[in-house]
Design an enzyme around this catalytic site. Structure first.
Site, short mmCIF file in Angstrom:
data_model
loop_
_atom_site.label_atom_id
_atom_site.label_comp_id
_atom_site.label_asym_id
_atom_site.label_seq_id
_atom_site.Cartn_x
_atom_site.Cartn_y
_atom_site.Cartn_z
CB CYS A 187 -0.87 -0.20 0.90
SG CYS A 187 -0.21 0.28 2.75
CG HIS A 207 -4.25 5.31 4.26
ND1 HIS A 207 -5.23 4.62 4.47
CD2 HIS A 207 -3.13 4.87 3.84
CE1 HIS A 207 -4.93 3.40 4.15
NE2 HIS A 207 -3.52 3.36 3.55
#
Length: 627
Positions: free
Chosen positions: A29, A563
């Protein structure tokens, strides 16, 4: 600057997750490598946590997560290259600078000013060092090919020799342009204007007049003469500083509609004139004098100077003080074509590499062996920090073993009056010891061979016999020192909440990577709607194709990560609608991403939106208040 090699880190990570045979697949990620392991008990958490380049290790969501931070994409690519043939996954690349550790600023004004000066000079030189080093190697190879002992494979008057020589000399000849560009970027000035001023200093007609010391004009009995500024460094560094100050003043005082043309015009005219008439001659004279003095002192001191410098130079690296030596060596080579000091510095790199190589070959610990080999290779290529900070300082006897070997190597270099004709040191820099002006003179090359051999053998044996064994307990990881003066004058920016909802403390987020502050300080929002907006003016620096995360570089230079949700990378982009592209300039309040809030919840993921300042870059960031 050269691309950072993550192969050593990749090998260390693979070894400590249980090896390739223990890995089912790997994705990543925006911050983490996410391994699917066959047996997580085979992973070595403690070694990985202490590995330079790894922030933390997590066991979550059926994954073994190695937290890397900003460089995750580069590390992921390096790991996949080492593994080969594994199922791949993950998102698009994120590019960001590696964060530097900010040191305590408790300095008195004099030492801070000196540190800032050194920081500015070395910051101006750092981007140029690579091309100077490469040019030195090319010149050394040319000298090697003209050796009578090898049959003079190249004639110095041949087209091939002259063409390749131009490639090698261009970095030195046009050094003021390169240094000016780099210095302006360091100061957040206009690099193009600074490069043009550097071009003035290297303009062919002015260079010719400089070689003849042609008089510009006389005033009160003083003759103001042209000088040759090719191969020079310090006059251009000051010129870049003057240009920045003048640009700032003009932007404050000129009307907006005049700035585009008149700011660069006035800056180029005034700074070029001041440099040619006043600051250039003074600084060039002082710099050349210092360079000559250092060469003379090192040469005159012979074996004593070689012994002392060889024994203690790498100690300077520990404290980051070696940055002050770099521009002096560059000035020596640019001005006189050689550096006795650099010849001694070269052997200290070899010795630290030999010491860490002994550890790598002796240890039975897989992680230490892998790290040691990669650090040794790095040291033999002229970069000792991985060896010093990764192993040698943590086992202090290993570092001392390297110092003993470099003292011996320095003594031999001093006895033989060895010198270097290029910038690149250690084993990879062997060609820098050939004299381009007199290829048949092999004194310095013989000094390199003997001193390097002594450093290799002595450091290796001492480290093997006395410096290391597997029963020794490693000290705490030593942080790499920040370059002096890199603490710039702070700017201030305020972040707003990027999404509507309740602002909560980052520490309350249900993800230790964010809640522990490992990624940086910030805040979180429990969203009430699925629209993410820019919290500050800036540029989209990183954008994942899954749409769950975005990185911004603010106008002041800070790096901010937004995020959306926890582990939402597993949705593979479903429910995310990105409204911007990487490289776009955005304004605070502009929509960046729309996401399906209910869809994230229904999929079983926490939709909390985290905003983290991953690198302040000395910007004073104000965060919204927690409700």
């Amino acid at each position: 600057m050269a691309k950072k090699d993550y192969s050593g880190l990749a090998k260390t990570i693979i070894a400590n997750v249980g090896g390739k045979e223990n890995i089912n697949s790997l994705i990543h990620c925006i911050t983490r490598l996410r391994f699917y392991l066959k047996d997580e008990s085979k992973a070595n958490d403690e070694v990985l946590k202490e590995t330079d380049g790894v922030i933390d290790v997590m066991h979550a969501s059926g994954q073994y997560q190695v937290v890397i931070g900003n460089a995750v994409t580069q590390v992921y690519d390096a790991v996949m290259a080492e593994l080969g043939g594994l199922p791949e996954g993950g998102e698009a690349a994120e590019t960001a600078e590696t964060a530097e550790t900010k040191e305590d600023d408790g300095k008195n004004p004099v030492s801070k000013a000196f540190g800032n000066l050194i920081g500015f000079i070395t910051g101006s030189m750092s981007p140029v060092v690579g091309v100077i080093a490469a040019s030195g190697i090319i010149k050394g190879i040319l000298a090697l090919l003209t050796l009578p002992q090898l049959g003079a494979l190249l004639n110095v008057k041949s087209t091939a020799y002259i063409t390749v020589s131009a490639m090698a000399d261009s970095a030195f000849y046009f050094l003021p342009i390169l240094v000016g560009f780099a210095a302006a970027k360091k100061l957040n000035g206009d690099p193009i204007v600074a490069a043009v001023i550097g071009g003035v200093l290297t303009y062919p007609q002015l260079v010719t007049w400089g070689g003849q010391y042609k008089t510009m004009f006389s005033l009160g009995g003083f003759n103001f003469q042209f000088l040759n500024y090719t191969y020079s460094i310090f006059p251009m560094i000051l010129a870049a500083w003057l240009a920045k100050k003048l640009e700032d003043w003009l932007r404050d005082h000129l009307p907006d509609y005049l700035q585009m043309i008149f700011t660069p015009m006035i800056t180029i005219l005034l700074v070029s004139a001041v440099t040619l008439m006043i600051t250039g001659p003074v600084i060039q004279g002082v710099a050349n004098g210092i360079a000559d003095l250092i060469n003379w002192v090192v040469s005159a001191s012979g074996w004593i100077g070689g012994l002392l410098i060889g024994a203690f130079y790498q100690v300077l690296v520990i404290f980051g003080l070696h940055w002050g030596v770099v521009p002096l060596v560059a000035q020596q080579i640019a001005q006189s074509g050689q550096s006795s000091l650099n010849a001694i510095i070269s052997v200290t790199m070899v010795s630290q590499g030999a010491a860490v190589l002994a550890v790598a070959l002796k240890t039975k610990k897989k992680g230490t062996k892998t790290l040691g080999i990669s650090a040794a290779v790095s040291a033999f290529c002229g970069v000792t920090e991985p060896a010093i900070y990764g192993i040698n300082l943590r086992f202090k006897k290993v570092f001392i073993s390297g110092l003993i070997g470099s003292a011996a190597g320095g003594l031999i270099t001093g006895l033989m009056h060895g010198t270097m004709y290029g910038f690149t040191g250690s084993l990879i820099g062997f060609s820098s010891f050939f004299n381009p002006k007199n290829p048949s003179d092999l004194t310095s090359f013989y000094a390199f061979l003997l001193s390097s051999a002594a450093a290799l053998v002595i450091s290796f044996i001492v480290a093997w016999v006395w410096g290391y064994n597997d029963e020794m307990v490693a000290g705490k990881k030593v942080e790499k020192k920040q370059r002096p003066g890199s603490e710039a004058k702070q700017k201030s920016e305020t972040l707003t909440a990027p999404v509507a909802g309740k602002v909560i403390a980052l520490s309350s987020v249900n993800d230790p990577v964010f809640s522990t502050g490992a990624m940086g300080e910030g805040f979180a929002v429990v969203p009430t709607e699925g629209v993410v907006k820019a919290p500050v003016d800036g540029e989209v620096a990183a954008l994942f194709e899954t749409g769950h995360a975005i990185g911004l570089k603010t106008t002041a230079g800070a790096e901010v990560l937004i995020h959306i949700g926890i582990d939402t990378v597993m949705l593979k982009g479903k429910g995310f609608n990105v409204k911007v592209a990487q490289g776009d300039l955005v304004k605070a309040g502009q929509t960046l991403i729309e996401f399906d809030l209910d869809g994230i919840k229904e999929a079983g993921y926490d939709p909390t939106v985290m905003t983290v300042v991953t690198d302040k870059h000395d910007v004073d960031i104000k965060l919204p208040s927690v409700e």
